[in-house]
Design a protein around this motif. Structure first.
Motif, short mmCIF file in Angstrom:
data_model
loop_
_atom_site.label_atom_id
_atom_site.label_comp_id
_atom_site.label_asym_id
_atom_site.label_seq_id
_atom_site.Cartn_x
_atom_site.Cartn_y
_atom_site.Cartn_z
N PHE A 96 39.02 49.84 41.14
CA PHE A 96 38.32 48.97 40.18
C PHE A 96 37.22 49.70 39.41
O PHE A 96 36.68 50.71 39.87
N THR A 97 36.90 49.16 38.27
CA THR A 97 35.74 49.63 37.51
C THR A 97 34.70 48.51 37.50
O THR A 97 35.02 47.36 37.78
N TRP A 98 33.47 48.90 37.16
CA TRP A 98 32.44 47.86 37.11
C TRP A 98 31.49 48.13 35.95
O TRP A 98 31.34 49.26 35.47
N ASP A 99 30.86 47.08 35.50
CA ASP A 99 29.81 47.19 34.49
C ASP A 99 28.82 46.03 34.68
O ASP A 99 28.97 45.24 35.60
N PHE A 104 25.18 47.22 43.20
CA PHE A 104 25.25 47.59 41.78
C PHE A 104 23.92 47.51 41.04
O PHE A 104 23.80 48.01 39.93
N HIS A 105 22.94 46.87 41.62
CA HIS A 105 21.64 46.71 40.94
C HIS A 105 20.63 47.67 41.53
O HIS A 105 20.38 47.64 42.74
N VAL A 165 24.33 40.20 35.77
CA VAL A 165 25.50 40.08 36.64
C VAL A 165 26.36 41.34 36.59
O VAL A 165 26.74 41.81 35.52
N ALA A 166 26.64 41.89 37.78
CA ALA A 166 27.59 43.01 37.86
C ALA A 166 29.01 42.43 37.84
O ALA A 166 29.29 41.44 38.52
N ARG A 167 29.88 43.09 37.05
CA ARG A 167 31.28 42.63 36.97
C ARG A 167 32.18 43.73 37.52
O ARG A 167 32.08 44.89 37.09
N VAL A 168 33.07 43.40 38.42
CA VAL A 168 34.01 44.37 38.97
C VAL A 168 35.42 43.86 38.67
O VAL A 168 35.73 42.70 38.96
N TYR A 169 36.27 44.74 38.10
CA TYR A 169 37.57 44.26 37.65
C TYR A 169 38.57 45.41 37.60
O TYR A 169 38.21 46.58 37.70
N THR A 193 45.16 39.34 40.07
CA THR A 193 43.97 40.07 39.63
C THR A 193 42.74 39.15 39.71
O THR A 193 42.81 37.97 39.37
N CYS A 194 41.65 39.74 40.18
CA CYS A 194 40.40 38.99 40.29
C CYS A 194 39.29 39.71 39.55
O CYS A 194 39.31 40.94 39.42
N LEU A 195 38.35 38.92 39.09
CA LEU A 195 37.11 39.47 38.53
C LEU A 195 35.99 39.07 39.49
O LEU A 195 35.81 37.88 39.78
N LEU A 196 35.27 40.06 39.98
CA LEU A 196 34.15 39.77 40.88
C LEU A 196 32.84 39.79 40.09
O LEU A 196 32.55 40.76 39.39
N LEU A 197 32.09 38.71 40.21
CA LEU A 197 30.78 38.64 39.56
C LEU A 197 29.69 38.62 40.63
O LEU A 197 29.73 37.77 41.54
N VAL A 198 28.77 39.57 40.54
CA VAL A 198 27.71 39.69 41.54
C VAL A 198 26.35 39.61 40.85
O VAL A 198 25.90 40.57 40.24
#
Lengths: 328, 318
Positions: A185-188, A148-149, A193-197, A232-237
């Motif tokens: 999922f969408t991401w922003d 994502f970066h 930090v990239a967030r995927v949810y 449901t999970c939130l992924l933080l990268v």
């Protein structure tokens, strides 16, 4: 675009726009273009500044530090991250210390790129994630490539820190697509930090924090958990693993029912423990339960694929950990 | 491959003891400044006024003094744990160096680096053996491309040849034709271990294996050494041919402080080669006033620096 192509384009871009950037490494020159082809095309275009070197990781890291000492910017490619152990003295005792030990800030712009991680059957000396050995060194920042970066921005940020940085690059990420979180999922981005949810980052049952190399395994686990368990999970990268900027993480960690940190090295005294400790300290009394850590088994990494799978973190390892912390 | 970038100049000859030529005033005062600086450090240690550790260059002062005028301000100099003489020969800054060692105001590096970690302009020392060789090669790579004519000079010892970093750097320097001058102060002893107990073969043999030039100097005569060194430095500077200059020198003092385990007859041999006594005997009328002046100067500096407030340093953010 594949992650490898994004990284290659970022290096082209950097060398083209900044005349004081050098890149050194074993077999980085064309037509070979590096063991993972990340440096393809660079030596043809920038012959004086892209240098293929003898097999001398410590020497190359020292040369990079010397270039940085003169004000240049240097990038080192370590062919396999395992071999960065051979450059440890230059990184620990020279580059990281020199930014401070002469009594005033001495800017040293150098990046050590380390293809890391397993999943390709290369065996014990070509598969590890050596992150923990470089954690907590004053004057040294650790980054990891993520899907994502944009690596242009990541490389620029590392140089802007004016101190040595290590960029870990999970080998299995190279062939994956950039900016692709799958159809569910969408991401922003929130800061670094990239967030995927699923649809709302603030309503996830569980927060998963993972470096870039584990992102796809975490995403696969999130998918399974959603479809099979309606969890449901939130992924933080994060891009920068150390020192970690906790600000984008805290509100989510505080809100969720559970937090799981993932790392692909053996457990204990590593990034997982570091992040868990930070969260425990900052959110003591507000966390529902202790932060859980998913890590590889405390073992060498076997070559045979069926054995390697037993040791390294898989989608199923993450699934199990999430279910366990949620009491499922 | 295998081109040997070597002997196109004559090595320095042997100066029999007692035959030292008369030095310029500036060279003599530099030598004596370093000698009395080092003696003062040992004295301050004995009195409990210095902390940590120190490695004096007693007996080896003439090496950087001979070399110093051949180096340009654009050249980088890398030094090691035994680096006070290297620093003083380049910067003539006993106040800043002593303040650094004593952690007082005016310290070169705010007292953070101490004796072994100095950085000023293009001078840098660090305390891990061999570590600066690849760093100097990197600097030389920059100089070759951006500032042709400038060189990187690294001081190492015979003991440093135990480190792999030395060979990785030598290989790169010859391979890439980098302007790298390696100055080896072979004092025959690595801390407490004599060279014959820690080195197989010779430094010359190792230089030749890489195709680097090698020049051996046994003299302690600054004038003679400088004449021998000038064409070697020029070879590095003008033709980018890495060269190793090996000084067979003598560590008159201990490795650190009070840790000299060499037998008496060895120490007598070392002492017999001390430039200080040899010059005093050869040119007493030149030596005596300068010796007294430098001794007094260092005494005054020590007194003044000791009275300064403690150095201050703001660590980088937590």
């Amino acid at each position: 675009m594949r992650v490898a192509d994004n990284l290659n384009a970022a290096l082209h871009d950097l060398l083209e726009h900044e005349g004081d950037v050098y890149l050194l490494g074993e077999d980085v020159a064309d037509p070979y273009g590096g063991a993972f082809k990340i440096t393809r095309g660079l030596s043809s275009k920038f012959p004086g500044r892209v240098l293929t070197t003898p097999i001398s990781e410590g020497g190359i890291a020292g040369v990079a530090a010397g270039l940085a000492l003169t004000g240049d910017k240097a990038i080192v490619e370590i062919m396999f991250g395992d071999f960065v152990a051979l450059a440890f003295d230059q990184i620990l005792n020279f580059a990281s210390k020199s930014v401070a030990m002469y009594g005033r800030p001495l800017p040293l712009r150098m990046v050590v790129r380390c293809p890391s991680g397993g999943g390709r059957g290369y065996g014990p000396t070509h598969s590890q994630s050596p992150h923990k050995h470089f954690l907590g060194i004053p004057g040294l920042s650790l980054y990891e490539v993520t899907p994502f970066h944009d690596n242009r921005a990541v490389l620029r940020e590392m140089f802007a820190r004016q101190e040595p940085c290590i960029l870990f690059e999970d080998k299995i990420l190279y062939t994956r697509q950039m900016y692709d979180a799958g159809d569910l999922f969408t991401w922003d981005m929130d800061g670094d930090v990239a967030r995927v949810y699923l649809d709302d980052p603030t309503s996830a049952d569980c927060v998963i924090i993972a470096p870039g190399g584990l992102a796809h395994r975490a995403l696969a686990a999130m998918r399974t958990l959603l479809l099979e368990r309606e969890i449901t999970c939130l992924l933080l990268v994060p891009s920068r693993l150390y020192p970690l900027d906790l600000d984008p993480v805290l509100p989510h960690a505080e809100r969720a029912k559970a937090v799981v940190v993932c790392e692909d090295g053996p457990g204990g005294a590593g990034w997982g423990s570091e992040v868990a400790h930070l969260l425990h300290t900052r959110l003591w009394g507000r966390l529902t339960r202790p932060v859980a850590i998913v890590h590889a088994r405390n073992s060498v990494i076997p070559a045979a694929p069926h054995l390697e799978k037993e040791v390294l973190v898989q989608e199923s390892t993450i699934c199990r950990a999430v279910l366990e912390v949620l009491g499922g | 491959m295998g081109e040997v970038l070597t002997d196109e100049v004559e090595p320095g000859g042997l100066a029999p003891p007692g035959a030292l030529t008369r030095l310029g005033d500036d060279d003599l005062s530099a030598l004596l400044l370093i000698r009395h600086f080092e003696l003062k450090l040992l004295e301050l240690f004995d009195r409990g006024e210095l902390s940590g550790t120190t490695h004096t260059c007693l007996g080896q002062e003439y090496v950087p003094v001979a070399l110093s005028p051949l180096l340009d301000p654009a050249d980088y100099v890398f030094s090691n744990h035994r680096g006070h003489g290297h620093y003083l020969a380049r910067h003539r800054d006993p106040h800043g160096l002593l303040a650094e060692i004593m952690g007082r105001e005016g310290a070169i590096c705010a007292g953070v680096g101490g004796s072994q970690h100095l950085h000023r302009d293009r001078y840098l020392s660090t305390g891990v053996q061999g570590e600066s060789m690849p760093v100097a090669a990197g600097v030389a790579l920059h100089l070759k491309r951006v500032e042709p004519g400038a060189l990187a000079c690294v001081y190492i010892g015979d003991g440093t040849f135990g480190e792999g970093a030395v060979y990785e750097a030598l290989n790169l320097a010859v391979l890439w034709r980098l302007p790298l001058l390696v100055v080896v102060e072979n004092n025959g002893i690595a801390q407490s271990t004599s060279t014959e107990r820690q080195m197989a073969g010779t430094i010359r043999g190792r230089a030749e294996a890489f195709g680097a030039g090698h020049h051996s100097f046994t003299s302690v005569d600054v004038n003679e050494l400088r004449t021998g060194l000038a064409p070697v430095v020029d070879l590095v500077r003008r033709r980018q041919r890495p060269q190793i200059v090996e000084f067979h020198t003598h560590r008159v003092g201990p490795h650190s402080k009070g840790d000299d385990t060499r037998p008496a007859h060895v120490l007598r041999g070392v002492k017999a080669n001390d430039w200080y006594d040899l010059y005093a005997a050869a040119h007493p009328e030149h030596f005596a006033p300068s010796d007294a002046a430098q001794r007094e100067l260092i005494a005054l500096i020590a007194h003044e620096v000791a009275a300064r407030p403690l150095s201050r340093w703001e660590p980088p953010c937590a």
